[in-house]
Design a protein around this motif. Structure first.
Motif, PDB file in Angstrom:
ATOM      1  N   UNK A   1      22.208  -3.548  -9.998  1.00  0.00           N
ATOM      2  CA  UNK A   1      22.502  -4.747  -9.205  1.00  0.00           C
ATOM      3  C   UNK A   1      23.631  -5.534  -9.848  1.00  0.00           C
ATOM      4  N   UNK A   2      24.841  -5.240  -9.462  1.00  0.00           N
ATOM      5  CA  UNK A   2      25.986  -5.976  -9.995  1.00  0.00           C
ATOM      6  C   UNK A   2      26.048  -7.363  -9.378  1.00  0.00           C
ATOM      7  N   UNK A   3      26.662  -8.315 -10.067  1.00  0.00           N
ATOM      8  CA  UNK A   3      26.797  -9.672  -9.505  1.00  0.00           C
ATOM      9  C   UNK A   3      27.457  -9.626  -8.130  1.00  0.00           C
ATOM     10  N   UNK A   4      26.899 -10.386  -7.197  1.00  0.00           N
ATOM     11  CA  UNK A   4      27.471 -10.462  -5.859  1.00  0.00           C
ATOM     12  C   UNK A   4      26.940  -9.442  -4.878  1.00  0.00           C
ATOM     13  N   UNK A   5      26.170  -8.469  -5.363  1.00  0.00           N
ATOM     14  CA  UNK A   5      25.617  -7.474  -4.438  1.00  0.00           C
ATOM     15  C   UNK A   5      24.428  -8.063  -3.682  1.00  0.00           C
ATOM     16  N   UNK A   6      24.179  -7.510  -2.497  1.00  0.00           N
ATOM     17  CA  UNK A   6      23.064  -7.980  -1.667  1.00  0.00           C
ATOM     18  C   UNK A   6      22.190  -6.784  -1.301  1.00  0.00           C
ATOM     19  N   UNK A   7      21.474  -6.316  -2.279  1.00  0.00           N
ATOM     20  CA  UNK A   7      20.610  -5.156  -2.076  1.00  0.00           C
ATOM     21  C   UNK A   7      19.262  -5.641  -1.557  1.00  0.00           C
ATOM     22  N   UNK A   8      19.249  -5.906  -0.264  1.00  0.00           N
ATOM     23  CA  UNK A   8      18.076  -6.489   0.377  1.00  0.00           C
ATOM     24  C   UNK A   8      17.879  -5.874   1.759  1.00  0.00           C
ATOM     25  N   UNK A   9      16.681  -6.102   2.291  1.00  0.00           N
ATOM     26  CA  UNK A   9      16.406  -5.786   3.690  1.00  0.00           C
ATOM     27  C   UNK A   9      17.003  -6.899   4.545  1.00  0.00           C
ATOM     28  N   UNK A  10      17.568  -6.526   5.668  1.00  0.00           N
ATOM     29  CA  UNK A  10      18.156  -7.530   6.561  1.00  0.00           C
ATOM     30  C   UNK A  10      17.092  -8.540   7.013  1.00  0.00           C
ATOM     31  N   UNK A  11      17.538  -9.759   7.218  1.00  0.00           N
ATOM     32  CA  UNK A  11      16.620 -10.801   7.657  1.00  0.00           C
ATOM     33  C   UNK A  11      16.491 -10.908   9.159  1.00  0.00           C
ATOM     34  N   UNK A  12      17.287 -10.123   9.891  1.00  0.00           N
ATOM     35  CA  UNK A  12      17.276 -10.234  11.350  1.00  0.00           C
ATOM     36  C   UNK A  12      16.634  -9.038  12.034  1.00  0.00           C
TER      37      UNK A  12
END
Length: 286
Positions: A94-105
């Motif tokens: 997980x590098x700074x600025x990455x968004x390794x997440x499930x979408x919220x929509x």
């Protein structure tokens, strides 16, 4: 597995969930091909809408230098890098600025995941995504009030007519939910579990919230398996466990019943009559 510092928090999750086996891609060796593993933000490998994710792939061919994980459920592709030089295991960083997440929509459901290397599919998966803020039921058990409570998943049985304790733990309880209702053919009516109702049989040291309550199993219920269901999160989620009933009914003294209800009223009336008779005798003697 998941050795880099940014991913060490996932190790207990994978340990609790066991081996999260996902399908190998078409053309990969069934036994020795790459296997994609994933972890969610909570025990049991659940992944929430808008929640973080972590991926790991093992069994990559020697000489592979990069793997990328994509899915319609992800905010952005997730790159995986070798655990160490020449390793066949690739992990997420997980590098700074990455968004390794499930979408919220997106809606809760099961979504496909694909791992590729230089445009070639090497493994696939399907990940279950649950609603944000969903219950995290870690323990929902019933046990004899005079014995230690069973652990989640233990094979245990209760006897007809036995006094029992029911406990439930939720690692992510709904705000303001101070009690839960449990329904089951085991009981004569609904059972209320109250927040913080502690018992020596269940000391929760994992930060979860404990709900507990006491009741009695019906003494006329036949041996067998019965559902025990709780509705939590203000009616939004339902959790069911199967309970075994076995053994002879537990005998109960009839004294508590005789001292209650109509019998208690009858005793009061009899006492009143005795008092009045005593007064009449004393007056006649005078």
């Amino acid at each position: 597995m998941f050795s880099p510092p940014s991913l060490r928090r996932w190790v207990p999750v994978l340990a609790a969930a066991g081996a999260l086996v996902l399908s190998a891609a078409p053309g990969a060796a069934a036994a020795g091909g790459p296997h994609l593993l994933y972890a969610g933000a909570v025990p049991g490998a659940r992944i929430e809408v808008n929640g973080p994710v972590a991926f790991d792939i093992v069994g990559m061919p020697a000489g592979t230098d990069e793997v990328t994980v994509t899915s319609p459920a992800l905010v952005e592709p997730v790159p995986l890098t070798p655990l160490r030089k020449g390793s066949v295991e690739f992990v997420q960083t997980d590098a700074p600025g990455t968004r390794h997440r499930i979408r919220g929509d997106i809606a809760p459901g099961t979504y496909p995941v694909t791992a590729t290397s230089h445009g070639r599919t090497v493994a696939t998966a399907r990940i279950p995504v649950v609603a944000e803020g969903s219950a995290m039921i870690g323990r929902f058990v019933i046990g004899d009030a005079k014995r230690p409570l069973p652990a989640e998943g233990d094979r245990s049985a209760v006897r007809p007519g036995s006094d029992v304790i029911v406990v439930l733990t939720d690692g992510q309880p709904a705000a303001g939910e101070t009690s839960l209702t449990v329904k089951s053919p085991l009981f004569d009516g609904p059972l209320t579990l109250r927040k913080g109702e502690d018992d020596p049989g269940c000391k929760c040291d994992d930060g979860s919230t404990l709900y507990g309550g006491h009741t009695t199993v019906r003494d006329d219920i036949p041996a067998g398996r019965y559902p025990m269901t709780v509705v939590s999160h203000h009616g939004q989620e339902t959790t069911t466990r199967q309970v075994t009933v076995a053994g002879p009914p537990v005998p109960h003294s009839r004294l508590p019943w005789l001292l209650g209800g109509g019998a208690a009223v009858a005793l009061v009336v009899l006492a009143s009559i005795a008092v009045r008779r005593g007064r009449r005798k004393r007056r006649a003697a005078a």
